[in-house]
Write a protein that holds these residues in place. Structure first.
Motif, PDB file in Angstrom:
ATOM      1  N   GLU A  73       0.820  -1.206   0.000  1.00 38.52           N
ATOM      2  CA  GLU A  73       0.000   0.000   0.000  1.00 38.52           C
ATOM      3  C   GLU A  73       0.857   1.260   0.000  1.00 38.52           C
ATOM      4  O   GLU A  73       0.343   2.372   0.181  1.00 38.52           O
ATOM      5  CB  GLU A  73      -0.966  -0.023   1.188  1.00 38.52           C
ATOM      6  CG  GLU A  73      -2.024  -1.122   1.044  1.00 38.52           C
ATOM      7  CD  GLU A  73      -2.990  -1.194   2.218  1.00 38.52           C
ATOM      8  OE1 GLU A  73      -2.905  -0.313   3.096  1.00 38.52           O
ATOM      9  OE2 GLU A  73      -3.823  -2.121   2.246  1.00 38.52           O
ATOM     10  N   SER A  74       2.153   1.083  -0.190  1.00 36.94           N
ATOM     11  CA  SER A  74       3.071   2.217  -0.289  1.00 36.94           C
ATOM     12  C   SER A  74       3.413   2.488  -1.752  1.00 36.94           C
ATOM     13  O   SER A  74       3.237   1.633  -2.629  1.00 36.94           O
ATOM     14  CB  SER A  74       4.362   1.930   0.494  1.00 36.94           C
ATOM     15  OG  SER A  74       4.112   1.796   1.874  1.00 36.94           O
ATOM     16  N   LYS A  75       3.947   3.657  -1.992  1.00 38.25           N
ATOM     17  CA  LYS A  75       4.420   4.036  -3.321  1.00 38.25           C
ATOM     18  C   LYS A  75       5.945   3.976  -3.348  1.00 38.25           C
ATOM     19  O   LYS A  75       6.588   4.020  -2.278  1.00 38.25           O
ATOM     20  CB  LYS A  75       3.937   5.444  -3.660  1.00 38.25           C
ATOM     21  CG  LYS A  75       2.414   5.572  -3.704  1.00 38.25           C
ATOM     22  CD  LYS A  75       1.992   7.008  -3.966  1.00 38.25           C
ATOM     23  CE  LYS A  75       0.470   7.138  -3.983  1.00 38.25           C
ATOM     24  NZ  LYS A  75       0.038   8.540  -4.205  1.00 38.25           N
ATOM     25  N   PRO A  76       6.540   3.880  -4.521  1.00 40.47           N
ATOM     26  CA  PRO A  76       8.003   3.835  -4.594  1.00 40.47           C
ATOM     27  C   PRO A  76       8.675   4.970  -3.824  1.00 40.47           C
ATOM     28  O   PRO A  76       9.749   4.764  -3.240  1.00 40.47           O
ATOM     29  CB  PRO A  76       8.274   3.934  -6.094  1.00 40.47           C
ATOM     30  CG  PRO A  76       7.087   3.273  -6.723  1.00 40.47           C
ATOM     31  CD  PRO A  76       5.923   3.662  -5.863  1.00 40.47           C
ATOM     32  N   LEU A 110      12.932  -3.741  -5.552  1.00 37.79           N
ATOM     33  CA  LEU A 110      11.834  -3.464  -4.627  1.00 37.79           C
ATOM     34  C   LEU A 110      10.683  -2.744  -5.328  1.00 37.79           C
ATOM     35  O   LEU A 110       9.509  -3.061  -5.118  1.00 37.79           O
ATOM     36  CB  LEU A 110      12.349  -2.628  -3.452  1.00 37.79           C
ATOM     37  CG  LEU A 110      13.382  -3.318  -2.555  1.00 37.79           C
ATOM     38  CD1 LEU A 110      14.001  -2.318  -1.592  1.00 37.79           C
ATOM     39  CD2 LEU A 110      12.747  -4.467  -1.793  1.00 37.79           C
ATOM     40  N   VAL A 111      11.016  -1.791  -6.166  1.00 37.03           N
ATOM     41  CA  VAL A 111       9.981  -1.045  -6.898  1.00 37.03           C
ATOM     42  C   VAL A 111       9.256  -1.976  -7.867  1.00 37.03           C
ATOM     43  O   VAL A 111       8.030  -1.903  -8.025  1.00 37.03           O
ATOM     44  CB  VAL A 111      10.602   0.155  -7.648  1.00 37.03           C
ATOM     45  CG1 VAL A 111       9.584   0.770  -8.604  1.00 37.03           C
ATOM     46  CG2 VAL A 111      11.100   1.202  -6.658  1.00 37.03           C
ATOM     47  N   GLU A 112      10.004  -2.881  -8.485  1.00 38.51           N
ATOM     48  CA  GLU A 112       9.392  -3.853  -9.395  1.00 38.51           C
ATOM     49  C   GLU A 112       8.375  -4.712  -8.653  1.00 38.51           C
ATOM     50  O   GLU A 112       7.260  -4.951  -9.147  1.00 38.51           O
ATOM     51  CB  GLU A 112      10.485  -4.725 -10.021  1.00 38.51           C
ATOM     52  CG  GLU A 112      10.005  -6.021 -10.673  1.00 38.51           C
ATOM     53  CD  GLU A 112       9.087  -5.814 -11.862  1.00 38.51           C
ATOM     54  OE1 GLU A 112       8.409  -6.778 -12.249  1.00 38.51           O
ATOM     55  OE2 GLU A 112       9.032  -4.685 -12.408  1.00 38.51           O
ATOM     56  N   PRO A 116       2.099  -6.059 -11.719  1.00 44.50           N
ATOM     57  CA  PRO A 116       0.688  -6.474 -11.650  1.00 44.50           C
ATOM     58  C   PRO A 116       0.478  -7.844 -11.013  1.00 44.50           C
ATOM     59  O   PRO A 116      -0.507  -8.047 -10.294  1.00 44.50           O
ATOM     60  CB  PRO A 116       0.251  -6.471 -13.119  1.00 44.50           C
ATOM     61  CG  PRO A 116       1.170  -5.500 -13.793  1.00 44.50           C
ATOM     62  CD  PRO A 116       2.479  -5.649 -13.084  1.00 44.50           C
ATOM     63  N   LEU A 117       1.403  -8.788 -11.263  1.00 42.99           N
ATOM     64  CA  LEU A 117       1.236 -10.123 -10.682  1.00 42.99           C
ATOM     65  C   LEU A 117       1.409 -10.105  -9.168  1.00 42.99           C
ATOM     66  O   LEU A 117       0.664 -10.760  -8.432  1.00 42.99           O
ATOM     67  CB  LEU A 117       2.226 -11.098 -11.320  1.00 42.99           C
ATOM     68  CG  LEU A 117       1.896 -11.541 -12.741  1.00 42.99           C
ATOM     69  CD1 LEU A 117       3.009 -12.444 -13.288  1.00 42.99           C
ATOM     70  CD2 LEU A 117       0.557 -12.269 -12.779  1.00 42.99           C
ATOM     71  N   TRP A 118       2.407  -9.347  -8.708  1.00 39.88           N
ATOM     72  CA  TRP A 118       2.592  -9.216  -7.268  1.00 39.88           C
ATOM     73  C   TRP A 118       1.393  -8.520  -6.630  1.00 39.88           C
ATOM     74  O   TRP A 118       0.942  -8.907  -5.550  1.00 39.88           O
ATOM     75  CB  TRP A 118       3.871  -8.432  -6.960  1.00 39.88           C
ATOM     76  CG  TRP A 118       5.117  -9.254  -7.004  1.00 39.88           C
ATOM     77  CD1 TRP A 118       6.099  -9.220  -7.953  1.00 39.88           C
ATOM     78  CD2 TRP A 118       5.516 -10.253  -6.058  1.00 39.88           C
ATOM     79  NE1 TRP A 118       7.091 -10.121  -7.659  1.00 39.88           N
ATOM     80  CE2 TRP A 118       6.761 -10.782  -6.490  1.00 39.88           C
ATOM     81  CE3 TRP A 118       4.954 -10.743  -4.881  1.00 39.88           C
ATOM     82  CZ2 TRP A 118       7.444 -11.766  -5.796  1.00 39.88           C
ATOM     83  CZ3 TRP A 118       5.625 -11.738  -4.182  1.00 39.88           C
ATOM     84  CH2 TRP A 118       6.855 -12.240  -4.642  1.00 39.88           C
ATOM     85  N   ARG A 119       0.886  -7.542  -7.304  1.00 37.64           N
ATOM     86  CA  ARG A 119      -0.259  -6.814  -6.752  1.00 37.64           C
ATOM     87  C   ARG A 119      -1.514  -7.711  -6.736  1.00 37.64           C
ATOM     88  O   ARG A 119      -2.339  -7.616  -5.833  1.00 37.64           O
ATOM     89  CB  ARG A 119      -0.510  -5.533  -7.548  1.00 37.64           C
ATOM     90  CG  ARG A 119       0.674  -4.552  -7.494  1.00 37.64           C
ATOM     91  CD  ARG A 119       0.229  -3.115  -7.661  1.00 37.64           C
ATOM     92  NE  ARG A 119      -0.665  -2.706  -6.585  1.00 37.64           N
ATOM     93  CZ  ARG A 119      -0.253  -2.319  -5.368  1.00 37.64           C
ATOM     94  NH1 ARG A 119       1.036  -2.314  -5.067  1.00 37.64           N
ATOM     95  NH2 ARG A 119      -1.126  -1.949  -4.474  1.00 37.64           N
TER      96      ARG A 119
END
Length: 320
Positions: free
Chosen positions: A45-48, A71-73, A78-81
């Motif tokens: 739920e955080s941003k880069p 980490l940003v990837e 989309p798959l991680w999300r």
């Protein structure tokens, strides 16, 4: 004579039940509150741009070898999300699991009063089945990888069927005890099959003590049919181990055949695929149970005892 033996057995069962009830009553009275930190939520739920803040808050999850690019990837892929969304569907509310962990530590505090209550941190790691739960006595932390408790039929699990069974939510508390056992169950000093068998049995007995309301099926991750097979075939399995002179054998293949995770146990028979996996683990469990029933020894002491001593004093010999 048979009547005397039957009465004696009944008395022993009643004494055992009374003792167990006293333990349960005493343990349930111990106040335990665990703090749950939802790192999985904090990360996804955080941003880069929030990475520096996350690193400051959770330094133990950010080794210097992992670049911000990686980490940003993970944060934006989309798959991680999608995986995070699946975890949220099942564990947005973690109250039931929190209560389960608190109950486990009530019993841990009963048997090990000096144990500190760890901080519980939920994560989404890398689908590594070897690290579903990690208990660290040094850091006073219990880490739980929620992506590995979504249920065996979940679409994300591209694993063999026997491994998928371990991803049921009901396996979370047994896994917590398994990770705690690392600090309390003394590993064998030799490579003999009997020692490895009883080592596995000790860890299952610890689940008996710390999870008194959990089924044997969930403790060992068996189906009801697999557990029934063990109970109906223990004489034949034990005879096989004795006749094959397996007990004091140091061949590592025995561990692969009868203790390590697998779809079934490997006796070298045509019907092996009908047998439960890890059958020697179940046998080791019964040996330890017999030892505890026949000897007045505290569990804490038993967990560090020599396997041969436990075996000899257990008088284990399955009969039809």
């Amino acid at each position: 004579m048979k009547r005397v033996l039957a009465v004696t057995a009944l008395v022993l069962v009643l004494i055992s039940c009374n003792k167990n009830n006293k333990v349960i009553e005493a343990a349930e009275e111990i106040p335990v509150t665990v703090e749950v930190d939802r790192y999985d939520k904090a990360f996804f739920e955080s941003k880069p741009a929030d990475l520096p803040k996350l690193k400051a808050q959770y330094p133990y999850f950010f080794p210097p070898t992992v670049s911000d690019t990686v980490l940003v990837e993970k944060m934006t892929n989309p798959l991680w999300r999608q995986l995070y969304q699946e975890v949220e569907k099942r564990y947005d509310n973690f109250d039931i699991e929190k209560e389960g962990i608190e109950n486990v530590f009530k019993y841990i505090k009963y048997y090990y009063p000096k144990t500190k209550i760890p901080k519980v941190v939920t994560v989404i790691q890398d689908m590594d089945a070897d690290y579903k739960t990690i208990y660290s006595e040094e850091k006073n932390m219990l880490i739980i990888s929620l992506e590995l408790y979504l249920g065996k039929t979940h679409k994300f699990y591209e694993y063999p069927e026997y491994m998928k069974n371990t991803f049921e939510p009901a396996q979370m508390m047994p896994d917590v005890v398994e990770s705690f056992a690392f600090y309390k169950v003394k590993p064998p000093m030799d490579r003999e099959f009997l020692s490895q068998m009883i080592y596995a049995g000790k860890k299952l007995y610890l689940k008996d003590a710390l999870l008194p309301n959990t089924s044997d099926e969930d403790k060992i991750c068996y189906s009801t049919e697999q557990l029934k097979w063990c109970e109906e075939n223990d004489v034949d399995v034990w005879r096989y181990f004795v006749e094959e002179k397996a007990l004091y054998n140091t061949d590592p293949k025995l561990i692969q055949r009868f203790i390590a995770p697998a779809p079934f146990s490997k006796f070298g028979k045509d019907n092996d695929n009908t047998t439960p996996p890890r059958i020697a683990t179940w046998i080791g469990w019964q040996i330890v149970r017999e030892f505890m029933e026949n000897n007045n020894v505290p569990m804490q002491k038993m967990l560090i005892m020599d396997a041969k001593e436990i075996f000899q004093q257990s008088k284990y010999k399955p009969t039809k």
